[in-house]
Design a protein around this motif. Sequence first.
Motif, PDB file in Angstrom:
ATOM      1  N   ARG A   1      -4.675  17.783  -2.604  1.00 33.59           N
ATOM      2  CA  ARG A   1      -5.229  16.562  -2.546  1.00 33.59           C
ATOM      3  C   ARG A   1      -4.316  15.528  -2.528  1.00 33.59           C
ATOM      4  N   GLU A   2      -3.185  15.440  -3.135  1.00 34.88           N
ATOM      5  CA  GLU A   2      -2.233  14.295  -3.034  1.00 34.88           C
ATOM      6  C   GLU A   2      -1.368  14.430  -1.884  1.00 34.88           C
ATOM      7  N   LEU A   3      -1.692  15.066  -1.050  1.00 37.96           N
ATOM      8  CA  LEU A   3      -1.156  15.210   0.548  1.00 37.96           C
ATOM      9  C   LEU A   3      -1.629  13.650   1.072  1.00 37.96           C
ATOM     10  N   SER A   4      -2.819  13.295   0.570  1.00 34.40           N
ATOM     11  CA  SER A   4      -3.076  11.788   0.967  1.00 34.40           C
ATOM     12  C   SER A   4      -2.221  11.039   0.761  1.00 34.40           C
ATOM     13  N   SER A   5      -1.202  11.025   0.070  1.00 40.74           N
ATOM     14  CA  SER A   5      -0.059  10.161  -0.076  1.00 40.74           C
ATOM     15  C   SER A   5       0.725  10.114   1.640  1.00 40.74           C
TER      16      SER A   5
ATOM     17  N   PHE B   1       0.896  -1.128   0.047  1.00 41.22           N
ATOM     18  CA  PHE B   1       0.057   0.028   0.061  1.00 41.22           C
ATOM     19  C   PHE B   1       0.892   1.191   0.138  1.00 41.22           C
ATOM     20  N   GLY B   2       1.994   1.218   0.854  1.00 44.29           N
ATOM     21  CA  GLY B   2       2.834   2.160   0.892  1.00 44.29           C
ATOM     22  C   GLY B   2       3.709   2.465  -0.144  1.00 44.29           C
ATOM     23  N   GLN B   3       3.553   1.741  -1.187  1.00 47.24           N
ATOM     24  CA  GLN B   3       4.574   1.928  -2.432  1.00 47.24           C
ATOM     25  C   GLN B   3       3.579   2.317  -3.750  1.00 47.24           C
ATOM     26  N   ILE B   4       2.052   1.535  -3.622  1.00 45.53           N
ATOM     27  CA  ILE B   4       1.689   1.577  -4.895  1.00 45.53           C
ATOM     28  C   ILE B   4       0.789   3.098  -4.854  1.00 45.53           C
ATOM     29  N   TYR B   5       0.178   3.229  -3.779  1.00 43.39           N
ATOM     30  CA  TYR B   5      -0.397   4.414  -3.536  1.00 43.39           C
ATOM     31  C   TYR B   5       0.231   5.711  -3.832  1.00 43.39           C
ATOM     32  N   PRO B   6       1.474   5.960  -3.440  1.00 41.15           N
ATOM     33  CA  PRO B   6       2.180   7.190  -3.897  1.00 41.15           C
ATOM     34  C   PRO B   6       2.566   7.047  -5.314  1.00 41.15           C
ATOM     35  N   ILE B   7       2.885   5.923  -6.200  1.00 36.91           N
ATOM     36  CA  ILE B   7       3.190   5.953  -7.421  1.00 36.91           C
ATOM     37  C   ILE B   7       2.049   6.471  -8.235  1.00 36.91           C
ATOM     38  N   ALA B   8       0.669   5.849  -7.719  1.00 35.71           N
ATOM     39  CA  ALA B   8      -0.399   6.328  -8.594  1.00 35.71           C
ATOM     40  C   ALA B   8      -0.730   7.812  -8.279  1.00 35.71           C
ATOM     41  N   ARG B   9      -0.458   8.154  -7.350  1.00 31.51           N
ATOM     42  CA  ARG B   9      -0.887   9.596  -6.959  1.00 31.51           C
ATOM     43  C   ARG B   9       0.132  10.699  -7.469  1.00 31.51           C
TER      44      ARG B   9
ATOM     45  N   VAL C   1       1.089   6.934   3.807  1.00 31.23           N
ATOM     46  CA  VAL C   1       2.385   6.337   4.465  1.00 31.23           C
ATOM     47  C   VAL C   1       2.042   6.186   5.907  1.00 31.23           C
ATOM     48  N   LEU C   2       1.587   7.260   6.691  1.00 31.78           N
ATOM     49  CA  LEU C   2       1.259   6.969   8.050  1.00 31.78           C
ATOM     50  C   LEU C   2       0.383   5.814   8.315  1.00 31.78           C
ATOM     51  N   ILE C   3      -0.712   5.477   7.454  1.00 25.06           N
ATOM     52  CA  ILE C   3      -1.695   4.462   7.658  1.00 25.06           C
ATOM     53  C   ILE C   3      -0.906   3.294   7.516  1.00 25.06           C
TER      54      ILE C   3
END
Length: 278
Positions: A239-243, A85-93, A247-249
């Motif tokens: 909105r990409e501060l969601s990344s 999750f911590g890798q794929i989500y940042p790449i996508a966003r 990471v925290l999640i």
Amino acid sequence: MEPFVVLLVLFSALLHATWNAFLHLSEDRIWVLGMMAIPYVVISAIGVIVLPMPAPAAWPFIFASALLECGYLLALIRAYRSGDFGQIYPIARGLSPMLVFVGALVFANEALKPLAAIGVALVSLGIVSLAFRRGMRFSGESVPFALLTGLFISTYSVVDGIGARVAGNGLSYIMWVYLIWNIPQFLLAWHWRGGAKGLFIGRTVVLKGITAGVLALAAYCLIIEAYRYLPIAMVSALRELSSIFAVLIGWLFMREKLTARRIVACALVTLGAVLIRI
């Protein structure tokens, strides 16, 4: 008004990271997406009844957005199949702020001030760097699908940014998008997972899906309203501060490592957001 809108975008970022975590943790992502469609369909059906009709010029954007959202979810499911999750989500966003910046400039004639443009670049750089592993290489076969997800995100962001303004009412616009997109999504998931039997076989998945749907719906409604008051590229970057939330999640709930490199990347994203806000 503007500081309040910025706060809404940041809250939307938290909601977005949270529903993605629900999807990532699910054992049956197809069924989760089907259940996510339930609050979308219910709320959007009410919305299209009580809200004014979008302007005629908005309908091409509405249908284009619905198709792009479908593509985005299919790519996201495939990306989450094997990646962290911590890798794929940042790449996508991470791709989307810069791509949205270019798209908004070309198609909406929106140009950010130099300081804000630097901020957008820092946000993208920081987010993508969150995904790097030891030796500065990407890992996981899901990366190409994460990149494709980012392309879908940037495209529908520009489409929605223009469409919400053309429609005359941002909420009315997004209600129609959600209704057109989520009815077939629900029916397909219902068919693939055996219809009503799925409601009793996986009640936890059903609850996760409905909860994730409520969070996702609220998150993007806030973004659609923000498009009416702030430049598209600025909203996309903020909105990409969601990344950072992702990471925290991942660290707090999924036992993913919070390395020094990721902390530096989060600092870059935060600095970029500050420059955008200034």
